[in-house]
Write an enzyme that holds these catalytic residues in place. Structure first.
Site, PDB file in Angstrom:
ATOM      1  N   ASN A   9      95.167  36.764  75.823  1.00 32.54           N
ATOM      2  CA  ASN A   9      95.815  37.549  74.770  1.00 32.54           C
ATOM      3  C   ASN A   9      97.162  36.896  74.497  1.00 32.54           C
ATOM      4  O   ASN A   9      98.091  37.036  75.289  1.00 32.54           O
ATOM      5  CB  ASN A   9      95.986  39.001  75.262  1.00 32.54           C
ATOM      6  CG  ASN A   9      96.817  39.835  74.301  1.00 32.54           C
ATOM      7  OD1 ASN A   9      97.031  39.450  73.155  1.00 32.54           O
ATOM      8  ND2 ASN A   9      97.284  40.985  74.773  1.00 32.54           N
ATOM      9  N   LYS A  11      99.272  37.567  72.259  1.00 32.37           N
ATOM     10  CA  LYS A  11     100.257  38.509  71.703  1.00 32.37           C
ATOM     11  C   LYS A  11     100.941  37.881  70.484  1.00 32.37           C
ATOM     12  O   LYS A  11     100.311  37.108  69.764  1.00 32.37           O
ATOM     13  CB  LYS A  11     101.265  38.924  72.776  1.00 32.37           C
ATOM     14  CG  LYS A  11     100.578  39.361  74.078  1.00 32.37           C
ATOM     15  CD  LYS A  11     101.482  40.079  75.009  1.00 32.37           C
ATOM     16  CE  LYS A  11     100.751  40.315  76.316  1.00 32.37           C
ATOM     17  NZ  LYS A  11     101.413  41.253  77.187  1.00 32.37           N
ATOM     18  N   HIS A  94      95.573  48.348  73.409  1.00 39.01           N
ATOM     19  CA  HIS A  94      96.458  47.692  74.384  1.00 39.01           C
ATOM     20  C   HIS A  94      97.674  48.593  74.612  1.00 39.01           C
ATOM     21  O   HIS A  94      98.151  49.247  73.682  1.00 39.01           O
ATOM     22  CB  HIS A  94      96.884  46.316  73.841  1.00 39.01           C
ATOM     23  CG  HIS A  94      97.568  45.477  74.863  1.00 39.01           C
ATOM     24  ND1 HIS A  94      98.879  45.681  75.224  1.00 39.01           N
ATOM     25  CD2 HIS A  94      97.123  44.444  75.611  1.00 39.01           C
ATOM     26  CE1 HIS A  94      99.211  44.803  76.160  1.00 39.01           C
ATOM     27  NE2 HIS A  94      98.165  44.042  76.419  1.00 39.01           N
ATOM     28  N   GLU A  96     100.687  48.004  74.797  1.00 38.10           N
ATOM     29  CA  GLU A  96     101.831  47.728  73.912  1.00 38.10           C
ATOM     30  C   GLU A  96     101.642  48.418  72.564  1.00 38.10           C
ATOM     31  O   GLU A  96     102.598  48.841  71.923  1.00 38.10           O
ATOM     32  CB  GLU A  96     102.017  46.205  73.752  1.00 38.10           C
ATOM     33  CG  GLU A  96     102.599  45.594  75.017  1.00 38.10           C
ATOM     34  CD  GLU A  96     102.259  44.129  75.229  1.00 38.10           C
ATOM     35  OE1 GLU A  96     101.781  43.466  74.296  1.00 38.10           O
ATOM     36  OE2 GLU A  96     102.485  43.643  76.360  1.00 38.10           O
ATOM     37  N   GLU A 164      93.981  47.869  82.609  1.00 37.40           N
ATOM     38  CA  GLU A 164      95.297  47.233  82.603  1.00 37.40           C
ATOM     39  C   GLU A 164      96.359  48.256  83.017  1.00 37.40           C
ATOM     40  O   GLU A 164      96.880  48.992  82.154  1.00 37.40           O
ATOM     41  CB  GLU A 164      95.623  46.707  81.202  1.00 37.40           C
ATOM     42  CG  GLU A 164      94.682  45.641  80.708  1.00 37.40           C
ATOM     43  CD  GLU A 164      95.396  44.640  79.811  1.00 37.40           C
ATOM     44  OE1 GLU A 164      95.354  43.448  80.131  1.00 37.40           O
ATOM     45  OE2 GLU A 164      96.017  45.061  78.817  1.00 37.40           O
ATOM     46  N   GLY A 170     102.931  42.060  82.181  1.00 35.81           N
ATOM     47  CA  GLY A 170     104.134  41.276  81.875  1.00 35.81           C
ATOM     48  C   GLY A 170     105.256  41.470  82.874  1.00 35.81           C
ATOM     49  O   GLY A 170     106.395  41.085  82.631  1.00 35.81           O
ATOM     50  N   SER A 210      99.414  40.625  84.794  1.00 29.18           N
ATOM     51  CA  SER A 210     100.046  39.524  85.548  1.00 29.18           C
ATOM     52  C   SER A 210      99.043  38.652  86.310  1.00 29.18           C
ATOM     53  O   SER A 210      99.346  38.182  87.411  1.00 29.18           O
ATOM     54  CB  SER A 210     101.128  40.073  86.498  1.00 29.18           C
ATOM     55  OG  SER A 210     102.136  40.731  85.755  1.00 29.18           O
TER      56      SER A 210
HETATM   57  C1  PEP Z   1      98.072  41.707  78.581  1.00 26.15           C
HETATM   58  O1  PEP Z   1      98.843  41.568  77.662  1.00 26.15           O
HETATM   59  O2  PEP Z   1      96.974  42.213  78.366  1.00 26.15           O
HETATM   60  C2  PEP Z   1      98.477  41.252  79.913  1.00 26.15           C
HETATM   61  C3  PEP Z   1      97.693  41.530  80.911  1.00 26.15           C
HETATM   62  O3  PEP Z   1      99.653  40.569  80.004  1.00 26.15           O
HETATM   63  P1  PEP Z   1     100.197  39.758  81.296  1.00 26.15           P
HETATM   64  O4  PEP Z   1      99.066  38.937  81.811  1.00 26.15           O
HETATM   65  O5  PEP Z   1     101.318  38.934  80.778  1.00 26.15           O
HETATM   66  O6  PEP Z   1     100.626  40.780  82.299  1.00 26.15           O
END
Ligand code: PEP
Length: 246
Positions: A9, A11, A94, A96, A164, A170, A210
């Site tokens: 992803n 973003k 998501h 975010e 998630e 992040g 992460s």
């Molecule tokens: C994500 O945006 O779905 C995500 C898991 O980000 P990150 O791997 O940076 O934590």
């Protein structure tokens, strides 16, 4: 046997030139064959990336979609538009988008249904906040999200779920492989209640939060985890390739 799906992803990162550079690095590398690889660039890079991936097995997804087919929705992109480009997957719900853009479970539910109506595969993201986990409410939170986001969906076979935990996105903090596996197993039980045990057994449940080259193997080796949704680490070709080849 569920084939692992490892998705990047991106973003709101990478202009067209940067996107193509990253895609070229993936195409020219040896990638594990028993893994499906998916990249989700920003809307502006979707078309050039899909063209570049024409002869590759790497799949393409969008990071968002509107639930209507067309109309006066300034700034939005419809499922039909994505479908006509050759997009296969769409990330929906998501954290975010829930957090910064006020996406409710009702909106997410409409988006999931719109994708399925048009043959796009939703990657539905669910997960608890740190406060919810500390209060012991992680399972209840995820169950409620699944029930609301999948309300009225009769067949889950075209769907992917991404677990998630919000506190791991992040932040550099990863759920332990045990926590991630336990929640994925629980998600499969909830999916069996919503659909059937047979459908749930065949659905892919990814972990996201992460994931990087150092922790990918331990997470991806868990029996209930069928792949990863990778944010930050998917922006670096070397790191993402190591995750794919875990
Ligand atoms: C994500 O945006 O779905 C995500 C898991 O980000 P990150 O791997 O940076 O934590």
């Amino acid at each position: 046997m569920r084939k692992k799906l490892i998705a990047g992803n991106w973003k709101m990162n990478n202009n067209v030139e940067e996107s193509l550079k990253l895609v070229e690095a993936l195409i020219s590398s040896k990638l594990k064959e028993d893994v499906d690889v998916l990249i989700c660039p920003p809307f502006t890079s979707l078309y050039p990336v899909i063209r570049e991936l024409k002869n590759s097995s790497i799949k393409t997804g969008a990071q968002n979609v509107h639930y209507e087919d067309k109309g006066a929705y300034t700034g939005e992109v419809s499922p039909l538009m994505l479908k006509s480009l050759g997009v296969e997957y769409v990330i929906i719900g998501h954290s975010e988008r829930r957090q910064y853009f006020g996406e409710t479970d009702l909106i997410i539910n409409k988006k999931v249904k719109a994708c399925l109506r048009h043959g796009l595969k939703p990657i539905l993201c669910v997960g608890e906040t740190l406060d919810q986990r500390e209060a012991g409410l992680e399972k209840e939170t995820v169950r409620n999200q699944l029930i609301k986001d999948l309300d009225g969906v009769t067949d889950g076979s075209g769907l992917v779920i991404a677990y998630e935990p919000v506190w791991a996105i992040g932040t550099g903090k990863t759920a332990t492989s045990t926590q991630a596996n336990e929640m994925s197993s629980y998600i499969r039980e909830v999916l069996a209640d919503i659909f059937t045990a047979h459908i749930a057994e065949n659905m892919k449940i990814q972990y996201g939060g992460s994931v990087n080259a150092s922790n990918a193997k331990e997470i991806l080796d868990q029996p209930h985890i069928d792949g990863a949704l990778v944010g930050g680490a998917s922006l670096k070709a070397d790191e993402f390739i190591k995750i794919i080849n875990y």
